[in-house]
Write an enzyme that holds these catalytic residues in place. Structure first.
Site, PDB file in Angstrom:
ATOM      1  N   CYS A   1      12.981  10.239   7.920  1.00  0.00           N
ATOM      2  CA  CYS A   1      12.825   9.695   9.266  1.00  0.00           C
ATOM      3  C   CYS A   1      14.118   9.816  10.063  1.00  0.00           C
ATOM      4  CB  CYS A   1      12.379   8.255   9.172  1.00  0.00           C
ATOM      5  SG  CYS A   1      13.305   7.356   7.952  1.00  0.00           S
TER       6      CYS A   1
ATOM      7  N   THR B   1       5.197   7.021  14.349  1.00  0.00           N
ATOM      8  CA  THR B   1       5.228   6.145  15.526  1.00  0.00           C
ATOM      9  C   THR B   1       3.808   5.851  16.016  1.00  0.00           C
ATOM     10  OG1 THR B   1       7.449   6.805  16.135  1.00  0.00           O
ATOM     11  CG2 THR B   1       6.067   5.968  17.912  1.00  0.00           C
TER      12      THR B   1
ATOM     13  N   GLU C   1       9.145  15.119  16.852  1.00  0.00           N
ATOM     14  CA  GLU C   1       9.563  15.041  15.448  1.00  0.00           C
ATOM     15  C   GLU C   1       8.764  16.069  14.637  1.00  0.00           C
ATOM     16  OE1 GLU C   1       8.338  11.614  13.090  1.00  0.00           O
ATOM     17  OE2 GLU C   1      10.345  11.571  12.247  1.00  0.00           O
TER      18      GLU C   1
ATOM     19  N   GLU D   1       9.342   0.628  10.894  1.00  0.00           N
ATOM     20  CA  GLU D   1      10.325   1.697  10.689  1.00  0.00           C
ATOM     21  C   GLU D   1       9.600   2.995  10.976  1.00  0.00           C
ATOM     22  OE1 GLU D   1      13.422   1.414   9.923  1.00  0.00           O
ATOM     23  OE2 GLU D   1      13.515  -0.695   9.342  1.00  0.00           O
TER      24      GLU D   1
ATOM     25  N   LYS E   1       0.849  -1.193   0.000  1.00  0.00           N
ATOM     26  CA  LYS E   1       0.000   0.000   0.000  1.00  0.00           C
ATOM     27  C   LYS E   1       0.883   1.241   0.000  1.00  0.00           C
ATOM     28  CE  LYS E   1      -1.966   2.888   2.974  1.00  0.00           C
ATOM     29  NZ  LYS E   1      -1.986   4.085   2.138  1.00  0.00           N
TER      30      LYS E   1
HETATM   31  P1  NAP Z   1       1.685   7.798   8.564  1.00  0.00           P
HETATM   32  O1  NAP Z   1       0.524   8.683   8.651  1.00  0.00           O
HETATM   33  O2  NAP Z   1       2.005   6.930   9.709  1.00  0.00           O
HETATM   34  O3  NAP Z   1       1.459   6.954   7.232  1.00  0.00           O
HETATM   35  C1  NAP Z   1       2.314   5.933   6.816  1.00  0.00           C
HETATM   36  C2  NAP Z   1       1.526   4.927   6.021  1.00  0.00           C
HETATM   37  O4  NAP Z   1       0.573   4.304   6.866  1.00  0.00           O
HETATM   38  C3  NAP Z   1       0.719   5.536   4.875  1.00  0.00           C
HETATM   39  O5  NAP Z   1       0.688   4.634   3.795  1.00  0.00           O
HETATM   40  C4  NAP Z   1      -0.655   5.683   5.495  1.00  0.00           C
HETATM   41  O6  NAP Z   1      -1.714   5.734   4.555  1.00  0.00           O
HETATM   42  C5  NAP Z   1      -0.721   4.420   6.319  1.00  0.00           C
HETATM   43  N1  NAP Z   1      -1.716   4.464   7.374  1.00  0.00           N
HETATM   44  C6  NAP Z   1      -2.316   5.540   7.937  1.00  0.00           C
HETATM   45  N2  NAP Z   1      -3.203   5.146   8.873  1.00  0.00           N
HETATM   46  C7  NAP Z   1      -3.184   3.796   8.890  1.00  0.00           C
HETATM   47  C8  NAP Z   1      -3.876   2.803   9.643  1.00  0.00           C
HETATM   48  N3  NAP Z   1      -4.781   3.122  10.563  1.00  0.00           N
HETATM   49  N4  NAP Z   1      -3.596   1.506   9.412  1.00  0.00           N
HETATM   50  C9  NAP Z   1      -2.671   1.156   8.497  1.00  0.00           C
HETATM   51  N5  NAP Z   1      -1.997   2.046   7.740  1.00  0.00           N
HETATM   52  C10 NAP Z   1      -2.231   3.353   7.944  1.00  0.00           C
HETATM   53  O7  NAP Z   1       3.007   8.574   8.297  1.00  0.00           O
HETATM   54  P2  NAP Z   1       3.277   9.654   7.168  1.00  0.00           P
HETATM   55  O8  NAP Z   1       2.714  10.930   7.647  1.00  0.00           O
HETATM   56  O9  NAP Z   1       2.839   9.148   5.844  1.00  0.00           O
HETATM   57  O10 NAP Z   1       4.892   9.667   7.151  1.00  0.00           O
HETATM   58  C11 NAP Z   1       5.634  10.450   8.022  1.00  0.00           C
HETATM   59  C12 NAP Z   1       6.123   9.638   9.208  1.00  0.00           C
HETATM   60  O11 NAP Z   1       6.753   8.432   8.821  1.00  0.00           O
HETATM   61  C13 NAP Z   1       7.163  10.361  10.015  1.00  0.00           C
HETATM   62  O12 NAP Z   1       6.858  10.253  11.377  1.00  0.00           O
HETATM   63  C14 NAP Z   1       8.466   9.660   9.726  1.00  0.00           C
HETATM   64  O13 NAP Z   1       9.429   9.725  10.689  1.00  0.00           O
HETATM   65  C15 NAP Z   1       8.024   8.278   9.459  1.00  0.00           C
HETATM   66  N6  NAP Z   1       8.950   7.603   8.547  1.00  0.00           N
HETATM   67  C16 NAP Z   1       9.811   6.657   9.040  1.00  0.00           C
HETATM   68  C17 NAP Z   1      10.713   6.022   8.221  1.00  0.00           C
HETATM   69  C18 NAP Z   1      11.661   4.983   8.727  1.00  0.00           C
HETATM   70  O14 NAP Z   1      12.308   4.333   7.943  1.00  0.00           O
HETATM   71  N7  NAP Z   1      11.771   4.785  10.007  1.00  0.00           N
HETATM   72  C19 NAP Z   1      10.729   6.332   6.876  1.00  0.00           C
HETATM   73  C20 NAP Z   1       9.858   7.280   6.395  1.00  0.00           C
HETATM   74  C21 NAP Z   1       8.972   7.906   7.240  1.00  0.00           C
HETATM   75  P3  NAP Z   1      -2.230   7.140   3.975  1.00  0.00           P
HETATM   76  O15 NAP Z   1      -1.146   7.672   3.144  1.00  0.00           O
HETATM   77  O16 NAP Z   1      -3.407   6.760   3.184  1.00  0.00           O
HETATM   78  O17 NAP Z   1      -2.528   8.011   5.144  1.00  0.00           O
END
Ligand code: NAP
Ligand code: MG
Length: 498
Positions: A305, A250, A402, A271, A195
């Site tokens: 991240c 997180t 963050e 991650e 996804k």
């Molecule tokens: P996010 O809101 O957690 O979304 C990540 C993914 O999860 C998206 O595909 C999102 O879909 C999906 N998602 C949202 N709600 C969900 C649920 N209830 N159940 C299952 N999946 C769900 O994060 P983001 O705003 O896209 O990304 C930013 C964050 O990711 C930051 O905190 C960053 O640090 C972290 N990050 C970490 C890494 C690492 O390698 N550690 C790498 C990149 C980013 P939608 O797009 O449809 O909302």
């Protein structure tokens, strides 16, 4: 699933901002076909640099996940998972070649969809290609052991694929995150339902089409764009999905891990976020250290991240480093159109994140930190100036939380011990970095830092052979390196009585 009637989704001709034209697939990619979503829903994809619509993409729901699981399970139970791994490797090599042949186009798609500069898109693609070739090379190298327990038995182990794997990725590295995840999963003989983030689905579908050309059998790789609450949650909760790999925030990660366990105790890797410390010791050449600070926080507009978002400088050179950092940013970091090669920093990827960052900039000002930069750019697109908060205090929200944008906080330390304490004073533990010319400092501090990665005299410096992942609330499990294969295999022990 007999009731699942598929309707083809037609690709759309897209002209990218740099004039390249291509056919963008618009459907869900299931069973090697691009199809409309069961619910008939679509979602508009925006170019964050211009706020213009690029294209509408199908948005799936639980029924689409159900269908994908069915075909993915069927594919898993075919020769795919049991054949000579070299046969699977062939497809991974081929996909790497196809991505390489299409590099300019894929980079332009990424830059249009995500807002990152073209140079960064090329970097991401190069790392992705290496990651695919690593997966191919490893396909038959994850060997078991023969275990000596005396002459009454023979014992040996196999590393077997897990089954259907769900993979949920964010919007900051759409292509690279996809490849980091699908390469090891497919190499080990699993099948995948990926996804992409709602904001950035374009390359996942484009690459899915290349995967079909590379010969991956139907059902082995499926890509379902759609919301986290529908598609993401359906993946997490599905009883026949045996593993979920999640990259994102997180908070969502924590609930995903709980749901995945409640549903069927699937294997989970996470991650998650970070607030990584970048330590500058007073023995450094400031001219060399400052570009690393910039790469740490301003690459990808800070939407990384592992971003080095907390900089701590030893007191003897603190003022000099702060001045040099500000000067370097002013002279070298231009913000704007990511297709313009003179820009170092492109757009923030989506409106929500743009607002979040601007809100944090206000918070930092209210908290009393000194600020350099911090304005949004006028005109179209989500652009924010590089923002340096300095003379910060440990209890400020901008130091603890963050921000995920081009915003760095800078503080001071006296001793090596204090530097380590400051760096470790975080619930996160993804990355950290040390700027020093003293080998003993580098090694001593590296060992003491609570993080999955430590960079020395460099930052955001990835190699597909080096594992990456977090400790503490930055998650668990590793991407890349040989460590990633553990996430996509189970160990089977065979013990034979003689
Ligand atoms: P996010 O809101 O957690 O979304 C990540 C993914 O999860 C998206 O595909 C999102 O879909 C999906 N998602 C949202 N709600 C969900 C649920 N209830 N159940 C299952 N999946 C769900 O994060 P983001 O705003 O896209 O990304 C930013 C964050 O990711 C930051 O905190 C960053 O640090 C972290 N990050 C970490 C890494 C690492 O390698 N550690 C790498 C990149 C980013 P939608 O797009 O449809 O909302
Ligand atoms: Mg987008």
């Amino acid at each position: 699933m007999a009731q699942y009637k598929t309707t083809a989704a037609k690709p759309v001709q897209v002209t990218l901002p740099n004039g390249l034209k291509y056919e963008q697939p618009t459907g869900l990619f299931i069973n090697n076909e691009f199809i409309q979503a069961q619910g008939g829903e679509t979602r508009e994809v925006e170019n964050p640099s211009t706020n213009e619509k690029i294209v509408d993409i199908a948005a799936g729901n639980e029924q689409d996940v159900e269908y994908a699981v069915e075909v993915a399970e069927k594919a898993f139970n075919s020769e795919w998972s049991t054949q000579d791994p070299k046969l699977r490797a062939k497809h991974l090599y081929k996909l790497a070649d196809l991505i390489e042949e299409n590099e300019d186009l894929i980079a332009a798609i990424e830059t249009t969809d995500n807002g990152k500069t073209l140079a960064l898109s090329h970097n991401d693609i190069k790392l992705a290609i290496n990651c695919l070739r690593d997966g191919a090379a490893y396909a038959d190298k994850v060997d078991g052991r023969v275990i000596n327990s005396g002459d009454t038995h023979i014992n040996f182990t196999f590393h077997e694929p897990v089954g259907v794997c769900g993979q949920i990725i964010p919007w900051n590295f759409p292509l690279m995150m996809m490849i980091w995840k699908i390469s090891p999963a497919l190499a080990m003989g699993n099948t995948v339902i990926l996804k992409p983030a709602s904001a950035t689905p374009l390359n996942a579908l484009f690459v899915a089409n290349l995967a079909k050309k590379a010969g991956f059998p139907p059902g082995t790789l499926n890509v379902i764009p759609g919301s986290g609450s529908k598609v993401g949650s359906a993946i997490t909760n599905h009883k026949k999905i045996r593993k979920v790999a999640f990259t994102g925030s997180t908070n969502v990660g924590r609930s995903t891990a709980v749901e995945a366990s409640k549903a069927n105790l699937k294997k989970v890797t996470m991650e998650l976020g970070g607030k990584s410390a970048h330590l500058v010791f007073d023995d450094v050449d400031i001219e060399k250290a400052v570009p690393n600070l910039v790469a740490g926080i301003l690459a990808n507009a800070g939407q990384v991240c592992s971003a080095g978002s907390r900089v701590y400088v030893q007191e003897g050179i603190y003022d000099k480093v702060v001045d040099a950092f500000k000067k370097y940013v002013e002279e070298n970091v231009k913000v704007g159109d990511p297709f313009d090669e003179s820009n170092y920093q492109g757009a923030i990827t989506n409106e929500q994140q743009y607002k979040t960052i601007l809100e944090y900039i206000k918070v930092g000002q209210k908290e009393g930190a000194k600020i350099h930069g911090g304005k949004k750019l006028g005109g179209k697109g989500y652009f924010i100036e590089p923002t340096i908060f300095y003379d910060v205090k440990g209890d400020m929200r901008i130091v603890k939380e963050e921000i995920f944008g081009p915003v760095v906080v800078v503080g001071k330390f006296k001793t090596l011990q204090e530097a380590v304490e400051l760096a470790n004073d975080s619930e996160y533990g993804l990355a950290a970095a040390i700027e020093t010319t003293n080998l003993s400092t580098a090694l001593t501090v590296s060992r003491k830092l609570q993080s999955g990665t430590v960079w020395v005299n460099t930052y955001n410096d990835f190699d597909s052979r080096v594992p990456f992942g977090g400790v503490k609330q930055s998650g668990y499990g590793r991407e890349m390196g040989k460590e990633v294969y553990e996430a996509y295999t189970n160990v089977k022990a065979i013990r034979i009585k003689l």
